[in-house]
Motif scaffolding. Sequence first.
Motif, mmCIF file in Angstrom:
data_model
loop_
_atom_site.group_PDB
_atom_site.id
_atom_site.type_symbol
_atom_site.label_atom_id
_atom_site.label_comp_id
_atom_site.label_asym_id
_atom_site.label_seq_id
_atom_site.Cartn_x
_atom_site.Cartn_y
_atom_site.Cartn_z
ATOM 1 N N GLN A 155 -33.685 -78.376 47.602
ATOM 2 C CA GLN A 155 -34.232 -77.274 48.398
ATOM 3 C C GLN A 155 -35.300 -77.798 49.362
ATOM 4 N N VAL A 156 -36.128 -78.705 48.881
ATOM 5 C CA VAL A 156 -37.141 -79.316 49.740
ATOM 6 C C VAL A 156 -36.478 -80.095 50.871
ATOM 7 N N ALA A 157 -35.455 -80.862 50.531
ATOM 8 C CA ALA A 157 -34.749 -81.667 51.536
ATOM 9 C C ALA A 157 -34.179 -80.782 52.634
ATOM 10 N N GLY A 158 -33.664 -79.622 52.266
ATOM 11 C CA GLY A 158 -33.127 -78.717 53.272
ATOM 12 C C GLY A 158 -34.176 -78.216 54.230
ATOM 13 N N VAL A 159 -35.365 -77.903 53.719
ATOM 14 C CA VAL A 159 -36.459 -77.450 54.578
ATOM 15 C C VAL A 159 -36.926 -78.585 55.489
ATOM 16 N N VAL A 160 -37.054 -79.776 54.929
ATOM 17 C CA VAL A 160 -37.484 -80.936 55.721
ATOM 18 C C VAL A 160 -36.499 -81.200 56.858
ATOM 19 N N GLU A 161 -35.218 -81.178 56.554
ATOM 20 C CA GLU A 161 -34.201 -81.451 57.574
ATOM 21 C C GLU A 161 -34.292 -80.448 58.721
ATOM 22 N N LYS A 162 -34.514 -79.169 58.405
ATOM 23 C CA LYS A 162 -34.620 -78.145 59.446
ATOM 24 C C LYS A 162 -35.857 -78.369 60.316
ATOM 25 N N LEU A 163 -36.958 -78.736 59.694
ATOM 26 C CA LEU A 163 -38.181 -78.976 60.458
ATOM 27 C C LEU A 163 -38.016 -80.154 61.416
ATOM 28 N N LEU A 164 -37.379 -81.214 60.951
ATOM 29 C CA LEU A 164 -37.138 -82.358 61.825
ATOM 30 C C LEU A 164 -36.173 -81.994 62.952
ATOM 31 N N ASP A 165 -35.161 -81.198 62.627
ATOM 32 C CA ASP A 165 -34.207 -80.772 63.653
ATOM 33 C C ASP A 165 -34.884 -79.920 64.721
ATOM 34 N N LEU A 166 -35.899 -79.160 64.323
ATOM 35 C CA LEU A 166 -36.632 -78.326 65.280
ATOM 36 C C LEU A 166 -37.486 -79.160 66.236
ATOM 37 N N GLY A 167 -37.809 -80.400 65.820
ATOM 38 C CA GLY A 167 -38.593 -81.265 66.697
ATOM 39 C C GLY A 167 -39.928 -81.716 66.148
ATOM 40 N N CYS A 168 -40.226 -81.417 64.885
ATOM 41 C CA CYS A 168 -41.476 -81.905 64.291
ATOM 42 C C CYS A 168 -41.407 -83.429 64.163
ATOM 43 N N TYR A 169 -42.499 -84.100 64.526
ATOM 44 C CA TYR A 169 -42.474 -85.564 64.473
ATOM 45 C C TYR A 169 -42.712 -86.092 63.064
ATOM 46 N N GLU A 170 -43.271 -85.230 62.198
ATOM 47 C CA GLU A 170 -43.607 -85.667 60.848
ATOM 48 C C GLU A 170 -43.663 -84.446 59.941
ATOM 49 N N VAL A 171 -43.232 -84.633 58.697
ATOM 50 C CA VAL A 171 -43.301 -83.558 57.707
ATOM 51 C C VAL A 171 -44.169 -84.024 56.549
ATOM 52 N N SER A 172 -45.197 -83.248 56.258
ATOM 53 C CA SER A 172 -46.101 -83.547 55.156
ATOM 54 C C SER A 172 -45.641 -82.786 53.920
ATOM 55 N N LEU A 173 -45.377 -83.514 52.846
ATOM 56 C CA LEU A 173 -44.848 -82.942 51.610
ATOM 57 C C LEU A 173 -46.003 -82.593 50.682
ATOM 58 N N GLY A 174 -46.226 -81.294 50.471
ATOM 59 C CA GLY A 174 -47.397 -80.855 49.747
ATOM 60 C C GLY A 174 -47.157 -80.531 48.279
ATOM 61 N N ASP A 175 -47.790 -81.303 47.418
ATOM 62 C CA ASP A 175 -47.832 -80.966 45.987
ATOM 63 C C ASP A 175 -49.010 -80.011 45.809
ATOM 64 N N THR A 176 -48.801 -78.778 46.191
ATOM 65 C CA THR A 176 -49.874 -77.821 46.439
ATOM 66 C C THR A 176 -50.721 -77.519 45.210
ATOM 67 N N ILE A 177 -50.129 -77.515 44.020
ATOM 68 C CA ILE A 177 -50.915 -77.214 42.825
ATOM 69 C C ILE A 177 -51.129 -78.457 41.961
ATOM 70 N N GLY A 178 -50.798 -79.612 42.513
ATOM 71 C CA GLY A 178 -51.053 -80.857 41.792
ATOM 72 C C GLY A 178 -50.234 -81.009 40.530
ATOM 73 N N ALA A 179 -49.025 -80.447 40.519
ATOM 74 C CA ALA A 179 -48.168 -80.510 39.328
ATOM 75 C C ALA A 179 -47.350 -81.784 39.250
ATOM 76 N N GLY A 180 -47.323 -82.546 40.331
ATOM 77 C CA GLY A 180 -46.456 -83.710 40.393
ATOM 78 C C GLY A 180 -46.815 -84.806 39.402
ATOM 79 N N THR A 181 -45.794 -85.474 38.930
ATOM 80 C CA THR A 181 -45.938 -86.675 38.107
ATOM 81 C C THR A 181 -45.186 -87.793 38.821
#
Length: 286
Positions: A155-181
């Motif tokens: 699901q994240v990959a799909g959002v990233v791909e759309k943002l890049l297709d729109l013309g964003c030069y960079e996508v920042s991936l946010g672990d917003t609640i710090g749950a990542g391991t």
Amino acid sequence: MPAVRLFEVGPRDGLQNEPRQIPVAEKIALVDLLSRSGLTHIECASFVSPRWVPQMAGSGEVLRGITRAEGVSYAALTPNLRGFEEAQAARADEVAVFAAASEGFSRANINANIAESFERFAPILAEAKKAGISVRSYVSCVIECPYDGPIDPAQVAGVVEKLLDLGCYEVSLGDTIGAGTPDTVRALLERVLTVAAPSQLAGHFHDTNGRALDNIDVALDLGLRRFDTAVGGLGGCPYAPGASGNVATEAVARHLTRKGHAHGLDLAVIDAAAEMARAMRGDADV
């Protein structure tokens, strides 16, 4: 070894979650100090409605009042076309749009679903292209959402791909609640890297559970060389219950030094800025 770039988000993403209304003069002083540290990117403004994020009131005054340093890009968050126009008038060097990887967070954050959020971005990207202004993007809750739970990396990959297709030069991936391991970050990045190059991605880790540096190490192993940090560990998110501050710029810089990665920052200046940031939120002695 390629240099690692830190994108300073303290004056925007950090201060937006502080309970105290920070005076414009203090925000300008913090940005001016950070401008002397060797940072190349500083996000210092947000043109969202002050009704929703009152801490970001006066963003235009901040951008107009700072002393701009050569080689530094001063960025602003822009939720819609009006926000972009205000940022452009205030001479933002680049702007950022923000999406989410979860429907629950998208609705809580911008009162729109993911598909509707892209409809809002399209005019911003079109106008930015005409004006020659670069657009960056954030994706919130790439690991876990406080409303929807764990997020599928696809699901994240799909959002990233759309943002890049729109013309964003960079996508920042946010672990917003710090749950990542390290394991979940690796699974996320391995999937996202099927639709984006490492040079198109940045890691945005919150240190809620003390794992941000470990997660950065995983991202480094997979080729990422861009990370968002906040001096003094400022931050959190008004729409993400339980989110503590962003990983601290000074901590990441020292960690990179120990790992042998060049970052180009003057740590004495960064430490002074961290002290200023802690004083702004009222915990200078912590």
